[in-house]
Design an enzyme around this catalytic site. Structure first.
Site, PDB file in Angstrom:
ATOM      1  N   GLU A  35       0.845  -1.191   0.000  1.00 47.97           N
ATOM      2  CA  GLU A  35       0.000   0.000   0.000  1.00 47.97           C
ATOM      3  C   GLU A  35       0.884   1.246   0.000  1.00 47.97           C
ATOM      4  O   GLU A  35       1.921   1.286   0.667  1.00 47.97           O
ATOM      5  CB  GLU A  35      -0.887  -0.007   1.247  1.00 47.97           C
ATOM      6  N   LYS A  44     -10.095   0.578  -2.159  1.00 45.51           N
ATOM      7  CA  LYS A  44     -10.167   0.186  -0.746  1.00 45.51           C
ATOM      8  C   LYS A  44     -11.523   0.564  -0.158  1.00 45.51           C
ATOM      9  O   LYS A  44     -11.951   1.716  -0.215  1.00 45.51           O
ATOM     10  CB  LYS A  44      -9.041   0.875   0.029  1.00 45.51           C
ATOM     11  N   CYS A  58      -4.972  -3.501   3.278  1.00 45.14           N
ATOM     12  CA  CYS A  58      -4.662  -3.094   4.646  1.00 45.14           C
ATOM     13  C   CYS A  58      -5.839  -3.262   5.620  1.00 45.14           C
ATOM     14  O   CYS A  58      -6.138  -4.368   6.036  1.00 45.14           O
ATOM     15  CB  CYS A  58      -4.130  -1.658   4.645  1.00 45.14           C
TER      16      CYS A  58
END
Length: 266
Positions: A40, A113, A153
């Site tokens: 990321e 995301k 993440c």
């Protein structure tokens, strides 16, 4: 298939980060990797959250995307491009987007995301919602016959996302990350191994790992885990590559011996 997670300690300088990514990709390709994944924010660890707005690209154009396509094409591999900021209709918001490139350099997948991180322990404070716009849909793609699910993440803490990706089951889940040091120390490996076990698939988790020029320290410990939750390879801190082999027989054995995916009721 041999795969590689690339661990970086990215800086506030995009050009330096792109050069580091290209160098690590070349090293992984030379070691035989057919699929690689960047962490990321591989392209920028800015001095503040709003730095992302200054380098944001439109989907399909820009130097960061061009660099990713070039890496994939030059080394003839599948490339999960960590994340980069993509523009939205709101000039004060970007998407934290993971783009995938095929061995011919074409973009084959795009995931934004979905879950935006917030954390405050009195010493460190983060709120991604100040500059990020959340994505809305799970994404998986086919990499030469291997079904790969995408996540980023903080998504790791939401098992329902991975369940949504398991129709049909993924063979590999990617989790490019920049975990904070305290949350990573407490939960990183635990959560990654749990996602591997409950979904009976491989997990590749490339991470930011070390002390960054902006003062932030990320947890690192990029790893690859197998469908039984065994960690096949891991790198604690610092720039480098983590290599492991995917085996279809291993997937089949785990799913046959303990057919948990077939026993789902929800």
């Amino acid at each position: 298939m041999k795969i590689a997670a690339l661990q970086m300690v990215s800086t506030p300088d995009v050009e330096r980060n792109l050069a580091a990514a290209a160098r690590l990709a070349a090293e992984a390709a030379a070691a035989g990797a057919q699929l690689i994944a960047l962490p990321e924010y591989f392209c920028l660890m800015g001095r503040n959250d709003r730095d992302k707005l200054g380098i944001a690209e439109r989907l399909g154009e820009g130097p960061i995307q061009a660099a990713l396509a070039t890496i994939a094409r030059e080394h003839r591999l599948w490339l999960i491009g960590g994340t980069l900021p993509l523009r939205t209709a709101d000039p004060e918001r970007v998407r934290n987007s993971s783009l995938v490139f095929a061995p011919d350099g074409t973009r084959v997948a795009h995931y934004d995301k979905m879950h935006l991180f917030a954390f405050d322990n009195g010493r460190e404070r983060y709120d991604e919602g100040r500059v990020l716009e959340a994505g809305s849909a799970p994404v998986a793609f086919d990499a030469g016959g291997w079904r790969v699910g995408l996540s980023v993440c903080y998504d790791l803490r939401f098992p329902e996302l991975y369940r949504a990706l398991m129709h049909p089951p993924c063979d590999l889940i990617a989790v490019p990350s920049a975990f904070t040091y305290p949350t990573g120390e407490a939960h990183w490996e635990l959560l990654l191994r749990a996602r591997a076990v409950e979904n009976q698939c491989y997990v590749i988790a490339p991470a930011q790992g070390g002390r960054h020029e902006n003062g932030r320290r990320t947890w690192g410990h990029s790893l690859i885990a197998d469908p039984w939750g065994q960690v096949l390879a891991c790198r604690d801190e610092g720039e480098g590559i983590v290599l492991a082999e995917l085996h279809r027989q291993r997937l089949a054995e785990v799913r046959q011996q303990l057919p948990a995916l077939a026993h789902r009721r929800l």
